[in-house]
Design an enzyme around this catalytic site. Structure first.
Site, PDB file in Angstrom:
ATOM      1  N   ASP A  11      33.911   4.837   7.587  1.00  0.00           N
ATOM      2  CA  ASP A  11      33.131   5.214   6.410  1.00  0.00           C
ATOM      3  C   ASP A  11      32.040   4.169   6.191  1.00  0.00           C
ATOM      4  O   ASP A  11      32.340   2.991   5.989  1.00  0.00           O
ATOM      5  CB  ASP A  11      34.079   5.284   5.191  1.00  0.00           C
ATOM      6  CG  ASP A  11      33.378   5.778   3.948  1.00  0.00           C
ATOM      7  OD1 ASP A  11      32.234   6.277   4.057  1.00  0.00           O
ATOM      8  OD2 ASP A  11      33.976   5.651   2.864  1.00  0.00           O
ATOM      9  N   ASP A 106      28.129  10.168   6.786  1.00  0.00           N
ATOM     10  CA  ASP A 106      28.465   8.758   7.022  1.00  0.00           C
ATOM     11  C   ASP A 106      29.961   8.519   7.190  1.00  0.00           C
ATOM     12  O   ASP A 106      30.422   7.417   7.027  1.00  0.00           O
ATOM     13  CB  ASP A 106      27.965   7.919   5.851  1.00  0.00           C
ATOM     14  CG  ASP A 106      28.831   8.086   4.620  1.00  0.00           C
ATOM     15  OD1 ASP A 106      29.248   9.230   4.346  1.00  0.00           O
ATOM     16  OD2 ASP A 106      29.118   7.080   3.961  1.00  0.00           O
ATOM     17  N   GLU A 107      30.691   9.569   7.496  1.00  0.00           N
ATOM     18  CA  GLU A 107      32.139   9.414   7.462  1.00  0.00           C
ATOM     19  C   GLU A 107      32.770  10.300   8.524  1.00  0.00           C
ATOM     20  O   GLU A 107      32.361  11.441   8.689  1.00  0.00           O
ATOM     21  CB  GLU A 107      32.583   9.861   6.071  1.00  0.00           C
ATOM     22  CG  GLU A 107      33.926   9.404   5.648  1.00  0.00           C
ATOM     23  CD  GLU A 107      34.289   9.967   4.269  1.00  0.00           C
ATOM     24  OE1 GLU A 107      33.383  10.141   3.420  1.00  0.00           O
ATOM     25  OE2 GLU A 107      35.471  10.263   4.075  1.00  0.00           O
TER      26      GLU A 107
HETATM   27 MG   LIG Z   1      30.500   6.056   2.677  1.00  0.00          MG
END
Ligand SMILES: [Mg+2]
Length: 406
Positions: A11, A106-107
């Site tokens: 993350d 983003d993960e």
């Molecule tokens: Mg994040």
């Protein structure tokens, strides 16, 4: 130790804000808020850790953020840029995994069970992912290694930002979370937590102790929650497939070409409501809004814009109208609106709908105001007849009626 699964959860830390700071070092160390601007309606998409110290967080109403931190730097996000960075990140991460599941830009969950072949090596992968993400993209991330998806997510949050944490077994997972708030469990959102709290259930330990009662009260969801509370989660990393990244859209071809862009705006509102309803039915959200127009000469254009994840008709309408305002005013034969880059209930980076009921209510209010205003102008009662309008061919007939009575 032998785990059935070894999963890494990566993350990025304050992703949008970190990308902006990386590209403009003058922003470093400042409270930076990406999302709507204070004078606009909207929410915080991401903010820097300096902004978080003021109490600002993702999905907060931008007006509230401004009240907390009037001296902050407020910016619209450059979602095209974030997406490009995200693709580069995925390339790095994919090298380590047999399956990757992207939860947001983003993960991701990475299944490294086979590629690592054992716990030690999997932890080595995780540290390498952190190192390469920083070296190759200049960004920090938090990484969790664990025996399950839930635990991997908990692990990556444990030492955020720039964190690294391991949870090798269900026993260790339980030891870590047993006395924490029920919200530590994946899928227990604000609303469920409130319901549990009303029943006097505040911690994971309370869930364990009162599992029968929770299953009775909450049914299938209760079963899921209690399994989580005992660290049971055998869900697989389900790889992203391009065919899943479809869009949900609705379009309409007019009987006669339309040159009145005011009418187009109204029609887009109805299309947006239709899109919201379809998305809600299948439990999906979009990270982009599209507008499609076919001109009278049959040439088509599509315009799109990336946005924080949503399926709100009010937001789809506003974004599509913003796109409409940027195209030449020529007679239009067909208009369509939709969302794309679809994500599921759990895949949303910004869970506006769960986290901020007032934002949801505000969007609903805006929608109803727009509908009743539109109804007055056409002499139609939209709010009382929505279900009927979106059934079968009625939407088409309604829009044709609007075109003729404009
Ligand atoms: Mg994040």
């Amino acid at each position: 130790m032998t785990a059935d699964q070894i999963i890494i959860h990566v993350d990025m830390d304050a992703f949008f804000a970190s990308v902006e700071i990386r590209d403009n070092p003058a922003l470093r160390g400042k409270p930076l808020i990406i999302g709507a601007l204070p004078q606009e309606r909207g929410v915080v998409a991401t903010c820097s850790y300096e902004a978080r110290r003021f109490g600002i967080h993702s999905a907060m109403n931008i007006k509230e953020a401004y009240r907390l931190c009037p001296g902050g730097i407020y910016m619209h996000g450059s979602y095209e840029k974030y997406r490009a960075v995200s693709e580069k990140l995925h390339e790095i991460w994919n090298e380590y995994a047999t399956a990757s599941e992207y939860i947001a830009l983003d993960e991701a969950y990475l299944d490294v069970t086979e590629s690592a072949g054992g716990w030690e090596r999997a932890c080595g992968f995780a540290r390498e992912i952190k190192r390469r993400t920083l070296e190759e993209q200049g960004l920090t991330c938090s990484v969790g290694v664990a025996y399950s998806k839930t635990a991997a997510k908990t692990a990556s949050e444990e030492k955020k930002p720039d964190g690294y944490f391991e949870i090798p077994s269900a026993e260790e997972y339980i030891r870590l979370i047993i006395d924490r708030d029920v919200r530590v469990l994946y899928t227990v959102g604000a609303k469920t937590a409130e319901k549990l709290n009303r029943a006097g259930i505040y911690t994971v330990r309370d869930i364990q102790t009162r599992q029968d009662e929770i299953i009775r009260t909450f049914g299938k969801q209760g079963l899921w929650i209690t399994r989580m509370a005992f660290g049971i989660d055998d869900r697989k990393v389900s790889p992203y497939r391009p065919e899943d990244a479809k869009s949900i859209s609705r379009e309409i071809t007019f009987q006669e070409d339309v040159s009145d862009f005011g009418l187009l705006r109204d029609v887009i509102l109805l299309l947006a409501i239709s899109v919201e309803r379809r998305a809600a039915r299948v439990g999906l959200y979009g990270e982009g809004v599209t507008l499609k127009l076919t001109w009278s000469d049959m040439k088509s254009i599509t315009r799109s814009r990336l946005i924080p994840s949503t399926r709100s008709a009010a937001v789809i309408h506003e974004e599509a109208v913003r796109l409409l305002d940027q195209v030449p005013r020529r007679p239009v034969r067909l208009v369509g609106a939709g969302i794309y880059h679809l994500t599921g209930e759990n895949g949303r980076q910004i869970r506006i709908d769960d986290l901020l009921p007032e934002i949801q209510e505000e969007q609903q209010d805006r929608l109803e105001a727009a509908l009743s205003d539109m109804g007055r102008r056409y002499g139609l009662d939209f709010s009382g007849n929505l279900d009927r309008i979106f059934h079968g061919e009625t939407l088409y007939r309604t829009i044709e009626y609007m075109r003729r009575h404009r």
